[in-house]
Scaffold this active site. Structure first.
Site, PDB file in Angstrom:
ATOM      1  N   PRO A 183      -8.811   1.684  -6.174  1.00 32.21           N
ATOM      2  CA  PRO A 183      -9.949   2.362  -5.542  1.00 32.21           C
ATOM      3  C   PRO A 183     -10.152   3.769  -6.091  1.00 32.21           C
ATOM      4  CG  PRO A 183      -8.253   1.753  -3.913  1.00 32.21           C
ATOM      5  CD  PRO A 183      -7.644   1.662  -5.281  1.00 32.21           C
TER       6      PRO A 183
ATOM      7  N   LYS B 288       1.200   7.004  -9.654  1.00 36.35           N
ATOM      8  CA  LYS B 288       0.442   5.770  -9.475  1.00 36.35           C
ATOM      9  C   LYS B 288       0.454   4.934 -10.757  1.00 36.35           C
ATOM     10  CE  LYS B 288      -1.332   4.641  -6.203  1.00 36.35           C
ATOM     11  NZ  LYS B 288      -0.685   3.881  -5.095  1.00 36.35           N
TER      12      LYS B 288
ATOM     13  N   THR C 232       0.826  -1.224   0.000  1.00 28.87           N
ATOM     14  CA  THR C 232       0.000   0.000   0.000  1.00 28.87           C
ATOM     15  C   THR C 232       0.854   1.266   0.000  1.00 28.87           C
ATOM     16  OG1 THR C 232      -0.194   0.568   2.367  1.00 28.87           O
ATOM     17  CG2 THR C 232      -1.596  -1.218   1.570  1.00 28.87           C
TER      18      THR C 232
HETATM   19  P1  NDP Z   1      -1.737   7.596   3.633  1.00 28.58           P
HETATM   20  O1  NDP Z   1      -0.933   8.812   3.356  1.00 28.58           O
HETATM   21  O2  NDP Z   1      -2.478   7.508   4.904  1.00 28.58           O
HETATM   22  O3  NDP Z   1      -0.810   6.314   3.503  1.00 28.58           O
HETATM   23  C1  NDP Z   1       0.350   6.304   2.723  1.00 28.58           C
HETATM   24  C2  NDP Z   1       1.295   5.308   3.320  1.00 28.58           C
HETATM   25  O4  NDP Z   1       2.501   5.265   2.531  1.00 28.58           O
HETATM   26  C3  NDP Z   1       1.720   5.707   4.744  1.00 28.58           C
HETATM   27  O5  NDP Z   1       1.841   4.543   5.527  1.00 28.58           O
HETATM   28  C4  NDP Z   1       3.096   6.317   4.518  1.00 28.58           C
HETATM   29  O6  NDP Z   1       3.936   6.223   5.655  1.00 28.58           O
HETATM   30  C5  NDP Z   1       3.598   5.432   3.403  1.00 28.58           C
HETATM   31  N1  NDP Z   1       4.737   6.059   2.731  1.00 28.58           N
HETATM   32  C6  NDP Z   1       4.762   7.219   2.041  1.00 28.58           C
HETATM   33  N2  NDP Z   1       6.019   7.469   1.622  1.00 28.58           N
HETATM   34  C7  NDP Z   1       6.797   6.429   2.061  1.00 28.58           C
HETATM   35  C8  NDP Z   1       8.164   6.108   1.968  1.00 28.58           C
HETATM   36  N3  NDP Z   1       9.046   6.908   1.360  1.00 28.58           N
HETATM   37  N4  NDP Z   1       8.593   4.956   2.533  1.00 28.58           N
HETATM   38  C9  NDP Z   1       7.741   4.141   3.186  1.00 28.58           C
HETATM   39  N5  NDP Z   1       6.431   4.402   3.324  1.00 28.58           N
HETATM   40  C10 NDP Z   1       5.972   5.537   2.762  1.00 28.58           C
HETATM   41  O7  NDP Z   1      -2.718   7.420   2.402  1.00 28.58           O
HETATM   42  P2  NDP Z   1      -3.819   6.328   2.065  1.00 28.58           P
HETATM   43  O8  NDP Z   1      -3.946   5.323   3.124  1.00 28.58           O
HETATM   44  O9  NDP Z   1      -4.992   7.069   1.612  1.00 28.58           O
HETATM   45  O10 NDP Z   1      -3.142   5.668   0.781  1.00 28.58           O
HETATM   46  C11 NDP Z   1      -2.624   4.350   0.782  1.00 28.58           C
HETATM   47  C12 NDP Z   1      -2.506   3.878  -0.632  1.00 28.58           C
HETATM   48  O11 NDP Z   1      -3.770   3.925  -1.261  1.00 28.58           O
HETATM   49  C13 NDP Z   1      -1.560   4.729  -1.500  1.00 28.58           C
HETATM   50  O12 NDP Z   1      -0.874   3.853  -2.373  1.00 28.58           O
HETATM   51  C14 NDP Z   1      -2.543   5.602  -2.289  1.00 28.58           C
HETATM   52  O13 NDP Z   1      -1.990   6.011  -3.511  1.00 28.58           O
HETATM   53  C15 NDP Z   1      -3.684   4.617  -2.486  1.00 28.58           C
HETATM   54  N6  NDP Z   1      -4.985   5.204  -2.781  1.00 28.58           N
HETATM   55  C16 NDP Z   1      -5.585   6.054  -1.898  1.00 28.58           C
HETATM   56  C17 NDP Z   1      -6.831   6.582  -2.176  1.00 28.58           C
HETATM   57  C18 NDP Z   1      -7.548   7.496  -1.232  1.00 28.58           C
HETATM   58  O14 NDP Z   1      -8.504   8.159  -1.625  1.00 28.58           O
HETATM   59  N7  NDP Z   1      -7.146   7.558   0.035  1.00 28.58           N
HETATM   60  C19 NDP Z   1      -7.522   6.282  -3.441  1.00 28.58           C
HETATM   61  C20 NDP Z   1      -6.807   5.351  -4.288  1.00 28.58           C
HETATM   62  C21 NDP Z   1      -5.599   4.844  -3.952  1.00 28.58           C
HETATM   63  P3  NDP Z   1       3.826   7.280   6.898  1.00 28.58           P
HETATM   64  O15 NDP Z   1       2.658   6.825   7.724  1.00 28.58           O
HETATM   65  O16 NDP Z   1       5.125   7.152   7.589  1.00 28.58           O
HETATM   66  O17 NDP Z   1       3.617   8.638   6.283  1.00 28.58           O
END
Ligand code: NDP
Length: 341
Positions: free
Chosen positions: A185, A162, A83
Protein backbone atom coordinates in the site's frame (compact mmCIF):
# COMPACT_ATOMS: atom_id res chain seq x y z
CA UNK A 1 -17.71 -27.71 8.41
CA UNK A 2 -15.71 -25.31 10.56
CA UNK A 3 -15.01 -21.86 9.13
CA UNK A 4 -11.54 -21.28 7.70
CA UNK A 5 -9.18 -19.95 10.35
CA UNK A 6 -6.82 -17.09 9.49
CA UNK A 7 -3.90 -15.96 11.60
CA UNK A 8 -3.50 -12.16 11.58
CA UNK A 9 -0.27 -10.86 13.14
CA UNK A 10 -0.29 -7.45 14.84
CA UNK A 11 -4.10 -7.58 15.14
CA UNK A 12 -4.13 -4.38 17.22
CA UNK A 13 -2.71 -2.23 14.41
CA UNK A 14 -4.61 0.44 12.47
CA UNK A 15 -4.76 -1.56 9.22
CA UNK A 16 -5.02 -4.95 10.95
CA UNK A 17 -8.17 -3.99 12.88
CA UNK A 18 -9.91 -3.31 9.57
CA UNK A 19 -8.64 -6.65 8.24
CA UNK A 20 -9.89 -8.50 11.35
CA UNK A 21 -13.30 -6.80 11.10
CA UNK A 22 -13.66 -7.60 7.39
CA UNK A 23 -12.54 -11.22 7.91
CA UNK A 24 -15.04 -11.73 10.73
CA UNK A 25 -17.78 -10.10 8.63
CA UNK A 26 -16.91 -12.56 5.84
CA UNK A 27 -17.36 -15.48 8.26
CA UNK A 28 -13.70 -16.40 8.85
CA UNK A 29 -12.44 -17.38 12.29
CA UNK A 30 -9.53 -15.11 13.19
CA UNK A 31 -6.65 -15.80 15.51
CA UNK A 32 -4.91 -12.47 16.07
CA UNK A 33 -1.48 -12.02 17.60
CA UNK A 34 -1.00 -9.15 20.04
CA UNK A 35 1.85 -8.16 22.32
CA UNK A 36 -0.20 -7.53 25.46
CA UNK A 37 -3.50 -8.70 26.98
CA UNK A 38 -4.83 -5.13 26.96
CA UNK A 39 -4.44 -5.08 23.16
CA UNK A 40 -6.48 -8.29 22.87
CA UNK A 41 -9.32 -6.57 24.73
CA UNK A 42 -8.93 -3.54 22.45
CA UNK A 43 -9.50 -5.72 19.34
CA UNK A 44 -12.50 -7.53 20.88
CA UNK A 45 -13.96 -4.18 21.93
CA UNK A 46 -13.50 -2.84 18.40
CA UNK A 47 -15.38 -5.85 16.98
CA UNK A 48 -18.27 -5.44 19.43
CA UNK A 49 -18.50 -1.73 18.66
CA UNK A 50 -18.64 -2.26 14.88
CA UNK A 51 -21.05 -5.19 14.86
CA UNK A 52 -18.45 -7.91 14.25
CA UNK A 53 -18.92 -11.27 16.02
CA UNK A 54 -16.25 -11.10 18.74
CA UNK A 55 -16.69 -14.86 19.32
CA UNK A 56 -14.95 -15.44 15.98
CA UNK A 57 -11.82 -13.66 17.29
CA UNK A 58 -9.24 -15.45 19.40
CA UNK A 59 -6.19 -13.52 20.65
CA UNK A 60 -2.73 -15.07 20.92
CA UNK A 61 0.29 -13.45 22.59
CA UNK A 62 3.48 -13.29 20.50
CA UNK A 63 6.23 -10.75 19.81
CA UNK A 64 8.22 -10.40 16.59
CA UNK A 65 11.44 -10.24 18.61
CA UNK A 66 11.01 -13.71 20.13
CA UNK A 67 10.54 -17.25 18.79
CA UNK A 68 8.03 -17.98 21.55
CA UNK A 69 4.48 -18.66 20.50
CA UNK A 70 4.71 -18.52 16.70
CA UNK A 71 4.50 -22.26 15.98
CA UNK A 72 1.58 -22.51 18.42
CA UNK A 73 -0.09 -19.53 16.75
CA UNK A 74 -0.21 -21.38 13.42
CA UNK A 75 -1.89 -24.54 14.77
CA UNK A 76 -5.19 -25.02 12.95
CA UNK A 77 -4.70 -21.96 10.71
CA UNK A 78 -5.15 -22.38 6.96
CA UNK A 79 -4.05 -18.90 5.98
CA UNK A 80 -1.80 -16.13 7.33
CA UNK A 81 -1.98 -12.35 7.07
CA UNK A 82 1.29 -10.90 8.38
CA UNK A 83 0.82 -7.19 9.11
CA UNK A 84 2.96 -6.72 12.24
CA UNK A 85 6.04 -4.57 11.71
CA UNK A 86 7.42 -1.51 13.48
CA UNK A 87 6.04 1.74 12.00
CA UNK A 88 7.40 4.32 14.43
CA UNK A 89 6.31 7.96 14.42
CA UNK A 90 9.94 9.07 14.23
CA UNK A 91 12.72 7.22 12.46
CA UNK A 92 15.64 5.72 14.42
CA UNK A 93 19.05 7.27 13.74
CA UNK A 94 20.57 3.98 12.63
CA UNK A 95 19.73 3.10 8.98
CA UNK A 96 19.28 -0.60 9.77
CA UNK A 97 17.72 0.11 13.18
CA UNK A 98 14.33 -1.47 12.41
CA UNK A 99 15.61 -4.45 10.45
CA UNK A 100 16.07 -6.87 13.35
CA UNK A 101 12.42 -6.58 14.35
CA UNK A 102 10.86 -6.27 10.87
CA UNK A 103 13.00 -8.78 8.99
CA UNK A 104 13.67 -11.06 11.97
CA UNK A 105 9.94 -11.11 12.78
CA UNK A 106 9.04 -11.94 9.18
CA UNK A 107 11.53 -14.83 9.17
CA UNK A 108 9.96 -16.16 12.38
CA UNK A 109 6.34 -15.72 11.29
CA UNK A 110 6.60 -16.90 7.67
CA UNK A 111 8.96 -19.72 8.71
CA UNK A 112 6.37 -20.96 11.21
CA UNK A 113 3.66 -20.73 8.51
CA UNK A 114 5.73 -22.83 6.10
CA UNK A 115 6.41 -25.43 8.82
CA UNK A 116 2.68 -25.59 9.59
CA UNK A 117 1.78 -26.06 5.92
CA UNK A 118 -0.23 -22.82 5.66
CA UNK A 119 -1.38 -22.66 2.04
CA UNK A 120 -1.15 -18.91 1.48
CA UNK A 121 0.55 -16.00 3.20
CA UNK A 122 -0.52 -12.41 2.55
CA UNK A 123 2.18 -10.01 3.71
CA UNK A 124 1.55 -6.33 4.38
CA UNK A 125 4.53 -4.87 2.60
CA UNK A 126 4.57 -1.27 1.37
CA UNK A 127 5.43 0.92 -1.56
CA UNK A 128 8.41 1.70 0.71
CA UNK A 129 9.77 -1.63 -0.59
CA UNK A 130 9.42 -0.40 -4.17
CA UNK A 131 9.96 3.31 -4.77
CA UNK A 132 12.94 4.50 -2.69
CA UNK A 133 16.64 4.89 -3.36
CA UNK A 134 16.30 5.13 -7.14
CA UNK A 135 18.06 7.87 -9.12
CA UNK A 136 16.22 10.43 -11.26
CA UNK A 137 13.91 13.42 -10.81
CA UNK A 138 10.48 14.40 -12.07
CA UNK A 139 7.81 11.85 -12.81
CA UNK A 140 8.46 8.12 -12.87
CA UNK A 141 6.23 5.05 -12.83
CA UNK A 142 6.83 2.27 -10.29
CA UNK A 143 5.32 -1.19 -10.14
CA UNK A 144 5.70 -4.79 -9.17
CA UNK A 145 9.14 -5.27 -10.72
CA UNK A 146 10.77 -2.40 -8.81
CA UNK A 147 12.58 -2.88 -5.51
CA UNK A 148 13.87 -0.09 -3.25
CA UNK A 149 17.64 0.24 -3.13
CA UNK A 150 18.71 -0.20 0.50
CA UNK A 151 22.28 0.88 -0.33
CA UNK A 152 21.13 4.41 -1.20
CA UNK A 153 21.91 7.22 1.26
CA UNK A 154 18.43 8.69 0.61
CA UNK A 155 16.37 5.79 1.95
CA UNK A 156 14.75 5.86 5.41
CA UNK A 157 15.28 3.19 8.08
CA UNK A 158 11.58 2.33 7.75
CA UNK A 159 11.85 1.75 3.99
CA UNK A 160 15.01 -0.34 4.54
CA UNK A 161 13.14 -2.48 7.07
CA UNK A 162 10.15 -3.01 4.78
CA UNK A 163 12.36 -3.86 1.78
CA UNK A 164 14.45 -6.41 3.67
CA UNK A 165 11.43 -7.91 5.44
CA UNK A 166 9.63 -8.43 2.15
CA UNK A 167 12.73 -9.99 0.60
CA UNK A 168 12.98 -12.37 3.58
CA UNK A 169 9.37 -13.44 3.07
CA UNK A 170 10.00 -14.34 -0.59
CA UNK A 171 13.09 -16.29 0.46
CA UNK A 172 11.17 -18.13 3.20
CA UNK A 173 8.50 -19.49 0.83
CA UNK A 174 10.89 -20.22 -2.04
CA UNK A 175 10.73 -23.92 -2.95
CA UNK A 176 7.90 -24.62 -0.50
CA UNK A 177 4.18 -25.32 -1.03
CA UNK A 178 3.23 -22.08 0.72
CA UNK A 179 2.10 -19.33 -1.67
CA UNK A 180 2.90 -15.69 -0.97
CA UNK A 181 1.19 -12.47 -2.05
CA UNK A 182 2.46 -9.10 -0.92
CA UNK A 183 0.12 -6.13 -0.61
CA UNK A 184 2.15 -2.94 -1.12
CA UNK A 185 0.00 0.00 0.00
CA UNK A 186 0.85 3.66 -0.35
CA UNK A 187 0.17 6.06 2.57
CA UNK A 188 -2.95 4.78 4.30
CA UNK A 189 -5.72 7.15 5.45
CA UNK A 190 -9.41 6.44 6.06
CA UNK A 191 -11.34 5.92 9.29
CA UNK A 192 -9.96 4.79 12.64
CA UNK A 193 -12.05 2.04 14.26
CA UNK A 194 -11.24 3.24 17.78
CA UNK A 195 -9.13 5.78 19.65
CA UNK A 196 -5.77 4.19 18.73
CA UNK A 197 -4.17 6.27 16.01
CA UNK A 198 -1.89 4.73 13.39
CA UNK A 199 1.27 6.54 12.28
CA UNK A 200 -0.14 7.55 8.87
CA UNK A 201 -3.34 9.13 10.23
CA UNK A 202 -1.12 11.02 12.68
CA UNK A 203 -0.16 13.22 9.71
CA UNK A 204 -3.79 14.38 9.33
CA UNK A 205 -4.05 14.87 13.12
CA UNK A 206 -0.94 17.07 13.06
CA UNK A 207 -2.39 19.14 10.23
CA UNK A 208 -5.69 19.58 12.13
CA UNK A 209 -4.02 20.56 15.37
CA UNK A 210 -1.82 23.23 13.79
CA UNK A 211 1.44 21.45 14.55
CA UNK A 212 2.62 21.65 10.92
CA UNK A 213 2.89 25.33 9.95
CA UNK A 214 4.50 24.64 6.54
CA UNK A 215 4.78 21.60 4.28
CA UNK A 216 7.55 20.44 1.96
CA UNK A 217 6.78 19.97 -1.74
CA UNK A 218 6.47 16.20 -1.67
CA UNK A 219 3.89 13.93 -3.26
CA UNK A 220 2.66 10.56 -2.01
CA UNK A 221 0.30 7.88 -3.20
CA UNK A 222 -2.63 7.64 -0.79
CA UNK A 223 -5.28 4.97 -0.21
CA UNK A 224 -8.20 4.26 2.11
CA UNK A 225 -7.64 1.69 4.87
CA UNK A 226 -10.95 -0.04 4.04
CA UNK A 227 -9.63 -0.78 0.55
CA UNK A 228 -6.25 -1.92 1.92
CA UNK A 229 -8.08 -4.36 4.21
CA UNK A 230 -10.31 -5.55 1.36
CA UNK A 231 -7.18 -6.17 -0.72
CA UNK A 232 -5.73 -8.42 2.00
CA UNK A 233 -8.98 -10.38 2.34
CA UNK A 234 -9.34 -10.83 -1.44
CA UNK A 235 -5.68 -11.84 -1.79
CA UNK A 236 -6.23 -14.80 0.54
CA UNK A 237 -8.32 -16.58 -2.08
CA UNK A 238 -7.76 -14.91 -5.48
CA UNK A 239 -6.01 -17.62 -7.48
CA UNK A 240 -4.07 -15.16 -9.64
CA UNK A 241 -2.70 -13.34 -6.58
CA UNK A 242 -0.18 -16.07 -5.75
CA UNK A 243 3.41 -14.95 -6.30
CA UNK A 244 2.44 -11.31 -6.95
CA UNK A 245 3.43 -7.98 -5.39
CA UNK A 246 0.24 -5.91 -5.59
CA UNK A 247 0.50 -2.13 -5.35
CA UNK A 248 -2.57 -0.72 -3.65
CA UNK A 249 -3.06 3.02 -4.04
CA UNK A 250 -5.90 5.34 -5.07
CA UNK A 251 -4.01 8.37 -6.40
CA UNK A 252 -0.96 10.56 -5.90
CA UNK A 253 -1.41 13.78 -3.92
CA UNK A 254 0.99 16.47 -2.72
CA UNK A 255 1.08 17.21 1.01
CA UNK A 256 -0.38 20.67 0.31
CA UNK A 257 -3.21 19.05 -1.65
CA UNK A 258 -3.93 16.73 1.26
CA UNK A 259 -4.00 19.73 3.62
CA UNK A 260 -6.33 21.61 1.25
CA UNK A 261 -8.76 18.68 1.33
CA UNK A 262 -8.62 18.51 5.15
CA UNK A 263 -9.56 22.21 5.31
CA UNK A 264 -12.32 21.86 2.71
CA UNK A 265 -13.87 18.80 4.34
CA UNK A 266 -13.55 20.20 7.88
CA UNK A 267 -13.82 24.02 7.66
CA UNK A 268 -13.72 24.40 11.46
CA UNK A 269 -10.02 23.43 11.22
CA UNK A 270 -9.19 25.53 8.15
CA UNK A 271 -7.40 28.18 10.19
CA UNK A 272 -4.88 25.65 11.53
CA UNK A 273 -4.30 23.53 8.44
CA UNK A 274 -1.00 24.43 6.72
CA UNK A 275 -1.25 26.33 3.44
CA UNK A 276 2.35 27.38 2.88
CA UNK A 277 5.14 25.46 1.23
CA UNK A 278 8.44 24.96 3.04
CA UNK A 279 11.01 26.56 0.71
CA UNK A 280 13.20 24.10 -1.13
CA UNK A 281 16.34 25.94 -0.03
CA UNK A 282 15.39 25.37 3.63
CA UNK A 283 15.04 21.60 3.12
CA UNK A 284 18.33 21.48 1.21
CA UNK A 285 20.14 23.48 3.89
CA UNK A 286 18.83 21.19 6.63
CA UNK A 287 19.83 18.16 4.56
CA UNK A 288 23.49 19.01 5.06
CA UNK A 289 23.28 18.11 8.76
CA UNK A 290 20.10 16.06 9.18
CA UNK A 291 19.50 12.56 7.72
CA UNK A 292 15.67 12.92 7.78
CA UNK A 293 15.96 16.22 5.90
CA UNK A 294 18.28 14.53 3.39
CA UNK A 295 15.60 11.91 2.70
CA UNK A 296 13.01 14.66 2.33
CA UNK A 297 15.29 16.62 -0.01
CA UNK A 298 15.59 13.53 -2.22
CA UNK A 299 11.79 13.50 -2.59
CA UNK A 300 11.36 17.20 -3.44
CA UNK A 301 9.59 17.82 -6.73
CA UNK A 302 9.38 14.10 -7.56
CA UNK A 303 6.17 12.37 -8.52
CA UNK A 304 6.15 8.63 -8.12
CA UNK A 305 3.30 7.22 -10.15
CA UNK A 306 2.12 3.80 -9.05
CA UNK A 307 0.94 0.95 -11.28
CA UNK A 308 -2.20 -0.28 -9.55
CA UNK A 309 -3.97 -2.03 -12.46
CA UNK A 310 -2.76 -5.52 -11.42
CA UNK A 311 -4.21 -5.11 -7.90
CA UNK A 312 -7.52 -3.80 -9.25
CA UNK A 313 -7.81 -6.61 -11.80
CA UNK A 314 -6.56 -9.56 -9.76
CA UNK A 315 -8.38 -8.60 -6.57
CA UNK A 316 -11.50 -7.22 -8.31
CA UNK A 317 -11.40 -3.98 -6.34
CA UNK A 318 -12.13 -0.32 -7.06
CA UNK A 319 -10.42 2.08 -4.68
CA UNK A 320 -12.13 4.96 -2.92
CA UNK A 321 -10.89 8.41 -3.93
CA UNK A 322 -8.14 10.20 -2.05
CA UNK A 323 -10.67 12.84 -0.94
CA UNK A 324 -12.85 10.16 0.66
CA UNK A 325 -9.85 8.65 2.45
CA UNK A 326 -8.73 12.06 3.77
CA UNK A 327 -12.25 13.11 4.83
CA UNK A 328 -12.88 9.80 6.61
CA UNK A 329 -9.58 10.04 8.52
CA UNK A 330 -10.31 13.62 9.61
CA UNK A 331 -13.92 12.81 10.57
CA UNK A 332 -12.92 9.83 12.69
CA UNK A 333 -10.20 11.84 14.47
CA UNK A 334 -12.89 14.37 15.35
CA UNK A 335 -15.45 11.72 16.34
CA UNK A 336 -12.93 9.95 18.61
CA UNK A 337 -12.01 13.25 20.28
CA UNK A 338 -8.39 12.94 19.13
CA UNK A 339 -8.56 16.46 17.64
CA UNK A 340 -10.76 19.30 18.81
CA UNK A 341 -11.77 22.44 16.86
P1 NDP B 1 0.39 0.26 13.37
O1 NDP B 1 1.55 0.83 14.11
O2 NDP B 1 -0.97 0.65 13.79
O3 NDP B 1 0.48 -1.32 13.38
C1 NDP B 1 1.70 -2.00 13.53
C2 NDP B 1 1.41 -3.32 14.16
O4 NDP B 1 2.64 -4.05 14.32
C3 NDP B 1 0.81 -3.16 15.57
O5 NDP B 1 -0.16 -4.17 15.78
C4 NDP B 1 2.01 -3.42 16.47
O6 NDP B 1 1.65 -3.91 17.75
C5 NDP B 1 2.72 -4.48 15.67
N1 NDP B 1 4.11 -4.61 16.11
C6 NDP B 1 5.09 -3.68 16.06
N2 NDP B 1 6.21 -4.18 16.62
C7 NDP B 1 5.92 -5.45 17.03
C8 NDP B 1 6.64 -6.48 17.68
N3 NDP B 1 7.90 -6.32 18.08
N4 NDP B 1 6.01 -7.65 17.92
C9 NDP B 1 4.72 -7.84 17.57
N5 NDP B 1 3.98 -6.89 16.96
C10 NDP B 1 4.58 -5.72 16.70
O7 NDP B 1 0.62 0.60 11.84
P2 NDP B 1 -0.22 0.28 10.54
O8 NDP B 1 -1.46 -0.45 10.84
O9 NDP B 1 -0.27 1.52 9.77
O10 NDP B 1 0.80 -0.70 9.80
C11 NDP B 1 0.56 -2.08 9.64
C12 NDP B 1 1.43 -2.60 8.54
O11 NDP B 1 1.17 -1.90 7.35
C13 NDP B 1 2.94 -2.45 8.82
O12 NDP B 1 3.59 -3.59 8.30
C14 NDP B 1 3.29 -1.21 7.98
O13 NDP B 1 4.64 -1.23 7.60
C15 NDP B 1 2.37 -1.42 6.79
N6 NDP B 1 2.07 -0.23 6.00
C16 NDP B 1 1.45 0.85 6.57
C17 NDP B 1 1.15 1.96 5.80
C18 NDP B 1 0.45 3.16 6.37
O14 NDP B 1 0.45 4.22 5.75
N7 NDP B 1 -0.19 3.04 7.53
C19 NDP B 1 1.53 2.03 4.38
C20 NDP B 1 2.15 0.83 3.88
C21 NDP B 1 2.40 -0.24 4.67
P3 NDP B 1 1.14 -2.91 18.94
O15 NDP B 1 -0.30 -2.62 18.65
O16 NDP B 1 1.35 -3.70 20.18
O17 NDP B 1 2.02 -1.69 18.88
Amino acid sequence: MDATRVLVTGASGFIAKHIVLQLVEAGYRVRGTVRRDAKAEEVSGMLRRHGGDAALFEPHLADLTSDAGWDEAMIGCDLLVHTASPFPRSQPREKFGLVDVARGGTVRVVGAAVRAGVSRVVLTSSIASIVYGHPGRGERWFGEADVSNVESSDISPYAVSKTLAERAAWEAVDGTRTELTTINPSLVFGPLLDRTMGTSVQLIAMMMSGRLPVLPDVTFGIVDVRDVAAAHVAALTASKAAGRRLVVSAEERSLLDIARQVAEGHPAFAGRVPRRRLPTWAVKAAAVVSPPARMLAAELGRTKRLETAPAREILGLAFRSGDEAIDAAASSLLAEGLVTP
